[in-house]
Design a protein around this motif. Structure first.
Motif, mmCIF file in Angstrom:
data_model
loop_
_atom_site.group_PDB
_atom_site.id
_atom_site.type_symbol
_atom_site.label_atom_id
_atom_site.label_comp_id
_atom_site.label_asym_id
_atom_site.label_seq_id
_atom_site.Cartn_x
_atom_site.Cartn_y
_atom_site.Cartn_z
ATOM 1 N N GLN A 175 0.825 -1.207 0.000
ATOM 2 C CA GLN A 175 0.000 0.000 0.000
ATOM 3 C C GLN A 175 0.863 1.263 0.000
ATOM 4 O O GLN A 175 0.537 2.249 -0.654
ATOM 5 C CB GLN A 175 -0.922 0.008 1.219
ATOM 6 C CG GLN A 175 -1.944 -1.113 1.214
ATOM 7 C CD GLN A 175 -2.931 -0.986 0.068
ATOM 8 O OE1 GLN A 175 -3.663 -0.009 -0.022
ATOM 9 N NE2 GLN A 175 -2.919 -1.941 -0.843
ATOM 10 N N VAL A 176 1.965 1.219 0.749
ATOM 11 C CA VAL A 176 2.855 2.376 0.817
ATOM 12 C C VAL A 176 3.598 2.555 -0.506
ATOM 13 O O VAL A 176 3.668 3.664 -1.055
ATOM 14 C CB VAL A 176 3.839 2.231 2.001
ATOM 15 C CG1 VAL A 176 4.907 3.313 1.950
ATOM 16 C CG2 VAL A 176 3.083 2.284 3.332
ATOM 17 N N VAL A 177 4.149 1.453 -1.041
ATOM 18 C CA VAL A 177 4.916 1.535 -2.289
ATOM 19 C C VAL A 177 4.022 2.011 -3.439
ATOM 20 O O VAL A 177 4.457 2.775 -4.295
ATOM 21 C CB VAL A 177 5.569 0.163 -2.610
ATOM 22 C CG1 VAL A 177 6.095 0.115 -4.032
ATOM 23 C CG2 VAL A 177 6.695 -0.126 -1.613
ATOM 24 N N ALA A 178 2.756 1.576 -3.430
ATOM 25 C CA ALA A 178 1.830 1.962 -4.506
ATOM 26 C C ALA A 178 1.106 3.273 -4.200
ATOM 27 O O ALA A 178 0.175 3.654 -4.902
ATOM 28 C CB ALA A 178 0.816 0.842 -4.755
ATOM 29 N N ARG A 179 1.544 3.951 -3.129
ATOM 30 C CA ARG A 179 0.982 5.251 -2.746
ATOM 31 C C ARG A 179 -0.531 5.204 -2.614
ATOM 32 O O ARG A 179 -1.259 6.091 -3.041
ATOM 33 C CB ARG A 179 1.410 6.340 -3.732
ATOM 34 C CG ARG A 179 2.926 6.519 -3.780
ATOM 35 C CD ARG A 179 3.361 7.596 -4.749
ATOM 36 N NE ARG A 179 2.918 8.921 -4.342
ATOM 37 C CZ ARG A 179 3.497 9.651 -3.399
ATOM 38 N NH1 ARG A 179 4.545 9.189 -2.755
ATOM 39 N NH2 ARG A 179 3.038 10.838 -3.097
#
Ligand SMILES: [Fe+2]
Length: 308
Positions: A175-179
């Motif tokens: 979720q963080v990497v894919a913003r």
């Protein structure tokens, strides 16, 4: 075939040359980068769009809430004073271009540190200069990159946690990497029993295993640090695989965790992620959010009302 060390010794479930958090000396202070006059001049000339100004509050369970500040119109010396008196965390992005002299000196130090880890080869480095108030605390999070934190002024306590699924769930990483979220990792006070606690003094740099979750508490002094993040080919492959997994999951799939993938599969997923990103498979859900305050000398926490 190299035998895998158990997670308990390495501090991370991901392979990589940095198996545990470690200190390294650096010589950036002797070059005058953290003195008030140099910082005030820097704040005067730094582009407003490269500032992040955060104010973190915590409840009794350690759950964080965030207020964000606009650059405002204080001059450099006043802004420095507001940080030194308040409870602010100010991040100057893009030090590579924003302060090339500091960056050149820091990259020379990075090369020395990198040389102590056989097999470590950064392919891209970027830096943020962090000026933070005596009582500022940075919440539990991970960085999708390697990090070397060059400490220049004040004292900081860094808590580094194991990079296992319990402390660093891959779903959250995706979720963080894919913003898809501005949320940090899920945090529980129970994690504190698993923290490795390291106090950072000026002239020391700290690095830790790729992706290891961490949080920071300033120890009652105004702090200046240069946070350098770096990508290696293996970190690029894994970030790409995390992005590809995020896309699969958004379409109802249940992808395998990347820690069970070999380099070939990670590389293939990274290649797929480039195409997915080009297609705009996942729109960033990080909205352009409103600011809550402007730095002000003498205001509570250094945070004054927005003046527009
Ligand atoms: Fe970090």
């Amino acid at each position: 075939m190299i035998e895998e060390e158990p997670m308990s010794q390495r501090g991370t479930r991901y392979p990589g040359p940095i198996g545990e958090a470690a200190f390294h000396p650096h010589s950036l202070i002797a070059q005058g980068f953290a003195e008030d006059a140099a910082l005030a001049a820097l704040l005067d000339r730094y582009p407003a769009e490269l500032f992040d100004i955060n104010l973190y509050d915590y409840d009794d369970e350690g759950q964080v809430s965030l207020r964000t500040g606009a650059r405002g119109r204080l001059d450099g010396a006043q802004l420095l004073e507001a940080i030194q008196q308040g409870r602010l965390w100010v991040n100057l992005r893009g030090v590579e271009t924003g302060w090339p002299e500091l960056w050149a000196a820091a990259m020379a130090e990075f090369q020395k540190i990198q040389a102590t880890y056989p097999g470590l080869k950064a392919v891209k480095n970027a830096g943020q200069l962090i000026l933070s108030s005596p009582k500022a605390r940075v919440p539990y999070h991970f960085d999708a990159a390697g990090v070397v934190l060059f400490h220049l002024r004040g004292r900081k306590r860094i808590f580094v946690y194991p990079g296992d699924e319990a402390h660093l769930p891959e779903r959250s990483m995706e979720q963080v990497v894919a913003r898809q979220t501005t949320e940090e990792l899920p945090y529980s006070c129970a994690f504190e029993a698993d923290a490795r606690i390291m106090d950072l003094e000026p002239g020391q740099a700290l690095t830790w295993p790729l992706y290891a979750p961490h949080r920071v508490e300033n120890l009652d002094r105004f702090c200046v640090s240069l946070s350098m993040d770096f990508q290696t080919w293996p970190s690029r492959f894994r970030n790409g695989a995390l992005y590809a997994n995020a896309v699969m999951r958004s379409r109802g799939g249940s992808p395998r965790f990347t820690d069970r993938m070999g380099q070939g599969e990670l590389a293939a997923r990274w290649a797929a992620s480039l195409a997915l990103r080009r297609m705009g498979a996942l729109k960033s859900r990080i909205a352009h959010f409103e600011r809550d305050f402007e730095p002000e000398v003498g205001a509570a926490d250094g945070a004054g009302a927005l003046r527009g």
